[in-house]
Enzyme design. Sequence first.
Site, PDB file in Angstrom:
ATOM      1  N   LYS A  30       0.840  -1.194   0.000  1.00 26.20           N
ATOM      2  CA  LYS A  30       0.000   0.000   0.000  1.00 26.20           C
ATOM      3  C   LYS A  30       0.873   1.242   0.000  1.00 26.20           C
ATOM      4  O   LYS A  30       2.053   1.225   0.394  1.00 26.20           O
ATOM      5  CB  LYS A  30      -0.954   0.019   1.196  1.00 26.20           C
ATOM      6  CG  LYS A  30      -0.304   0.187   2.569  1.00 26.20           C
ATOM      7  CD  LYS A  30      -0.030   1.632   2.992  1.00 26.20           C
ATOM      8  CE  LYS A  30       0.715   1.714   4.320  1.00 26.20           C
ATOM      9  NZ  LYS A  30       1.282   3.056   4.595  1.00 26.20           N
ATOM     10  N   ASP A  64      -1.987  -0.924  10.702  1.00 28.16           N
ATOM     11  CA  ASP A  64      -2.251  -1.074   9.267  1.00 28.16           C
ATOM     12  C   ASP A  64      -2.921  -2.404   8.909  1.00 28.16           C
ATOM     13  O   ASP A  64      -3.383  -2.585   7.784  1.00 28.16           O
ATOM     14  CB  ASP A  64      -0.941  -0.971   8.461  1.00 28.16           C
ATOM     15  CG  ASP A  64      -0.485   0.465   8.265  1.00 28.16           C
ATOM     16  OD1 ASP A  64      -1.312   1.388   8.455  1.00 28.16           O
ATOM     17  OD2 ASP A  64       0.691   0.667   7.913  1.00 28.16           O
TER      18      ASP A  64
END
Length: 290
Positions: A11, A139
């Site tokens: 990401k 995350d």
Amino acid sequence: MKTLTRNAYAKVNLALDVLRRREDGYHDVCMIMQNLSLYDTLTFTVEEADTLTITLACDKAFVPCDARNLIYKAIALMGETYHLTGHVHVELVKRIPVEAGMAGGSTDCAAAFHAMRELYGLDVSDQELMKLGVKLGADVPYCIMAKTALSEGIGEVLTEVAPLPDCFVVVAKPTISVSTKMVYENLHANELEKHPDIDGMVMALEEQSLQGITERMENVLETVTEVRYPVIAEIKACMKECGAMNSLMSGSGPTVFGIFTEKEKAEKAADAIRSRKLAKQVFVTQPYNV
């Protein structure tokens, strides 16, 4: 014996704002997260056994393959929560740079949660997995969700938003290590003069306006990391020279990414970064939208 292979996608943060430091030591954030088509590959094998045992192997010698690894921790947590038994072995092919602000460990961790649910036929929702995942890292819930998202709280409050439209993304990780703890400890959120236009970026994503998105790319953590590591600013400048619509540091760094409309310009930027020896790990990739 059962076997399952999953890809775990990197990401980047299209925008990252830090609102305040909390009493528990964490920070409240507001950020836009986007997956890229750069991924690790994990192959899981489960054999019957009376207790749960875990082994892990990786093609990169510097990756720990014991209880320090988030894959190991995810499997252990699933085993403890759902009373699982068996010998679980994982083969990891690592492509995402480590300690790079790209959630490489968290996305592998998320893949392990998904794989354990599938291998053991557990009736467990993504939301339940995300509640477990936040115990292992801020995350991890996003990586379990694996869609473009507005991330709030410490990162665990997620709202799906429209994805980054088709483009080319150059990712470059310089040969430095950045401590996330150091960055946050040296960020004075209450003194920030400028904050990213998160609402505007959400709207630009809805409109699929690449121009509107790239104009709003901003990361307040650069105010700490760029000052200490000038190579980050050098990589950003190099990408822009080569035609990037914009370039930004991802997470707490040190990885930098740039958005390009043409593959030729993206490849030119990657070559320039390598030739100037600004980074060894350089990839030309694209948004990964499920």
